[in-house]
Scaffold this active site. Structure first.
Site, mmCIF file in Angstrom:
data_model
loop_
_atom_site.group_PDB
_atom_site.id
_atom_site.type_symbol
_atom_site.label_atom_id
_atom_site.label_comp_id
_atom_site.label_asym_id
_atom_site.label_seq_id
_atom_site.Cartn_x
_atom_site.Cartn_y
_atom_site.Cartn_z
ATOM 1 N N HIS A 82 25.103 29.823 14.692
ATOM 2 C CA HIS A 82 25.382 28.924 16.247
ATOM 3 C C HIS A 82 26.194 28.029 16.226
ATOM 4 C CE1 HIS A 82 24.140 28.593 20.330
ATOM 5 N NE2 HIS A 82 23.992 27.527 19.930
ATOM 6 N N ASP A 87 13.765 31.214 28.473
ATOM 7 C CA ASP A 87 14.886 30.328 28.162
ATOM 8 C C ASP A 87 15.960 30.751 29.524
ATOM 9 O OD1 ASP A 87 16.720 28.517 26.891
ATOM 10 O OD2 ASP A 87 18.033 30.342 26.554
ATOM 11 N N ARG A 102 18.838 24.427 34.746
ATOM 12 C CA ARG A 102 18.933 22.938 34.208
ATOM 13 C C ARG A 102 20.253 22.284 34.641
ATOM 14 N NH1 ARG A 102 18.509 23.975 27.915
ATOM 15 N NH2 ARG A 102 19.336 21.932 27.987
ATOM 16 N N SER A 162 15.853 25.742 23.522
ATOM 17 C CA SER A 162 16.840 26.710 24.291
ATOM 18 C C SER A 162 17.765 27.561 23.214
ATOM 19 C CB SER A 162 17.780 26.019 25.318
ATOM 20 O OG SER A 162 18.734 27.277 25.703
ATOM 21 N N LYS A 216 16.182 31.635 21.572
ATOM 22 C CA LYS A 216 17.257 32.747 21.381
ATOM 23 C C LYS A 216 17.183 33.308 19.934
ATOM 24 C CE LYS A 216 19.952 30.585 24.256
ATOM 25 N NZ LYS A 216 20.813 30.043 25.188
#
Lengths: 441, 441
Positions: free
Chosen positions: A82, A161, A168, A183, A187
């Site tokens: 990520h 999430d 947000r 968050s 995931k």
């Protein structure tokens, strides 16, 4: 248990129990807690930040709020990667085939981009025919067959999430480290991975503008991941100048392909090799980062990564011939060179300005509902430390119209600053953050 | 201007401009700002409280968010009175006729009750035929004719406050002094008054449990009222024991009537006389508080207040004969005496427990949508300082059923504590807060 009491606890800085965060996550996932109550909790959590333990609990609660991908039919380790997002960050597209060529199994969900940081899904959407809507079963079948699969986010993974994330931006609660951390990690956990490599971007083109902020985020990610039982390695990498030589969706796919087929080396290829090496080390396939980097580099040089990319494109509906010849990718009608009006050594290429220009050209979204033009973008011909003569091209703008291109060109002059003497090349990897020694909760 | 930037300013403790608070108020009133954004702003404003100037700006912005009652056809001064709410607080019902009998013009909007603090509208709803839905024009006509008019809140006055108030209970943002102050005063300003007397209740049966908290609220009300250009006098009054001898809707109307027709004197009548005196002084009809109190006392004793009450009831559709004989008010089928199992001098009658018992009996609302039983409630036969023998009645419960009455009786034993020696009678008026010297903004 009721949401008012949970909001009041956060408001007054009293610790949450796991049960409270599970109640909140389930209620958010099922739509049983009103948006205005979630928003009040988010603002209270922004101003009275969650502790590391609470962050890990929220992560696990959100990961458990919907379905979880069960990868148990696939060979371990199950790795995921990520990035916190940056300008020109097409790393995933090159990294996945490298990792698969090195023997790992990679199952990855990616998102769409918003603002100046593009999304892998948008970039791959510029490849004709490429499917980004694989079902969980298709993901697993494909990863079992060829070692890699990538899809857009499925709505049933970590729906809590999804609900909180959607609020947000509108409620001024984006830039809270515990909320960002939970968050990201929720995931990843719902996506089934057990080993994770995180690329925390740092600089003007990233969410975290300086090393201090990026380090704080990285350490919190490391700590929370460890508490949540996820084997996670992190690198903080430079995002003060655009990553690689292109920004824009089809242009970036082309650059990733040119990296995979060996035609392009440079900072971008180097980052892919470094992150791949880190992943191989994190997953236990190599006993050191250096050994991992060598193996990844070999996969690029010996054609293994390119062959995996062909299998991957074919498996997901794209044309495998693109990997040897990406000419069939969409191209913008106007190309316009931006020439330097100064000379010297490039001190800075402001990634933020570059990212904003690409959004202006139509290559990114200002709002979630905006359409993206896959063909527009920029080639960035100079990086920090390069010399430029007056009149030499700094950028090539790929635009829908001449007026778009001229507007972009005017803005881009501000993005580059020069020094009379050669500036130091900025390091690519700013810091490695080893896994936290925290025991899982 | 956009709401995200306004939320971020509050979140980061940066000052709001008047324009920002006007944008927020208009957007709330028109439903153009999402509830979740209002909720995020409310929580940020709870944790980073508004400054006095911001509180005054929000007050004026909310007052200007809808219609305003134009009282210019009526003789000045236009007075209004507000209580922060307490157990057994039926003051408005007796106070308004006293003030009108003394020559003032009173135009008042009242609310419904929630929780242990009842609302004037609920109390007067127990009077058969009494209209509480006067239009603005009917209000003005009636006040011009007889000097007083009272109605339920009209939806078009201060709609921004209505929108924010509706969110505060659900989002844990009720107990913020600036938010309370702007909510109270915005409605008063929209209601057209130029002179205001505020009764800030203090004690276990009030929103502010101790003198420190009540004083903080009172000072903020005084300062904000002055900044908003409202001539405002305040009294902090005792709400540690129930006010007067009854709690429950019809029972309280009966007590107010008995005060107006001279049959009942005591702490409740004394508070009415004190607040009426303060109002006459505040409005400039008397040059001292003492002179105001004398004039108010005379209006009770000489029948003037009772006559005004008859005109008032008649004008709003109630039976004027009730003022001399309130027997036609609704009565509960069961009466049950709660006898003392100890003896001594009453040290405490816990107003909170008494209020909760009345809610349990059906005389109050737990949720906004609850129906109220007008007939149930309590007579409180002892107050702090009274002597009680063992077996002597402390309360009379008025209930719908015997089982309800018995449950109430069990709970009420806890409400009263005794001392062997006589306790000091607690003062009725704890503090006067003079108008603030702040100049209007």
């Amino acid at each position: 248990m009721n949401i008012q009491a949970i909001i009041a606890n956060r408001r007054d800085g009293r610790p949450h129990s796991f049960q409270e965060l599970e109640f909140l996550s389930r209620g958010a996932a099922k739509g049983e807690i009103a948006d205005y109550q979630l928003a009040a909790w988010l603002m209270a959590a922004y101003l009275n930040p969650l502790s590391p333990q609470e962050t890990a609990w929220l992560t696990l609660a959100m990961a458990g709020s919907g379905e979880r991908l069960d990868l148990s039919e696939l060979p371990k380790p199950w790795v995921d990667k990520h990035s916190t997002g940056g300008v020109g960050d097409k790393t995933t597209i090159a990294l996945l085939p490298i990792l698969a060529a090195c023997g790992l199994t990679v199952v990855k969900m990616s998102g769409r981009g918003l603002g100046i940081t593009g999304g892998t899904i948008d970039k791959l959407s510029s490849v004709p025919g490429f499917r980004l809507d694989l079902t969980p079963q298709e993901m697993k079948d494909q990863a079992g067959r060829i070692g890699l699969a990538l899809t857009g986010q499925t709505p049933n993974l970590a729906p809590a999430d999804k609900a909180l994330y959607a609020l947000r931006d509108a409620t001024g609660t984006v830039s809270s480290v515990p909320l960002i951390v939970s968050s990201i990690l929720s995931k990843k956990i719902a996506g089934g991975a057990d080993t994770l490599v995180l690329d925390v971007k740092c600089g003007s083109g990233a969410f975290m503008p300086d090393l201090q902020a990026a380090t704080r985020l990285a350490r919190s990610l490391a700590e929370t991941a460890a508490l949540a039982g996820l084997n996670t390695h992190l690198a903080i990498t430079d995002m003060d100048q655009p990553l690689g030589r292109t920004v824009g969706n089809a242009l970036e796919v082309r650059e990733a392909i040119d990296t995979l087929n060996g035609r392009s080396r440079g900072r971008f290829a180097e980052l892919c090799v470094q992150l791949a090496g880190l992943t191989l080390f994190a997953a236990g396939l190599e006993s050191s980062l250096e050994a991992g980097v060598s193996r990844a580099d070999a996969a690029l040089r010996n054609g293994g990564a390119g062959s995996k990319a062909e299998l991957w494109f074919e498996a997901q509906g794209g044309d495998p011939k693109l990997i040897s010849d990406p000419a069939a990718l969409p191209e913008a009608p106007v190309r316009f060179e931006v020439r330097s009006d100064q000379e010297g050594f490039v001190r800075r290429v402001d990634a933020r300005i570059v990212g904003e220009v690409v959004v202006e050209l139509g290559g990114g979204r200002r709002r979630k509902e905006d359409q993206i033009d896959p063909a527009v973008g920029l080639e960035c011909l100079k990086e920090v430390g390069d010399e430029a003569r007056s009149g030499e091209a700094l950028f090539v703008v790929h635009a829908r119209s001449h007026s778009d291109a001229e507007q972009a060109a005017a803005r881009l002059q501000e993005a580059v600053t020069f020094d009379p003497a050669p500036a130091a090349r900025s390091p690519l990897i700013l810091e490695h953050i080893a896994p936290s020694s925290q025991q899982p909760i």
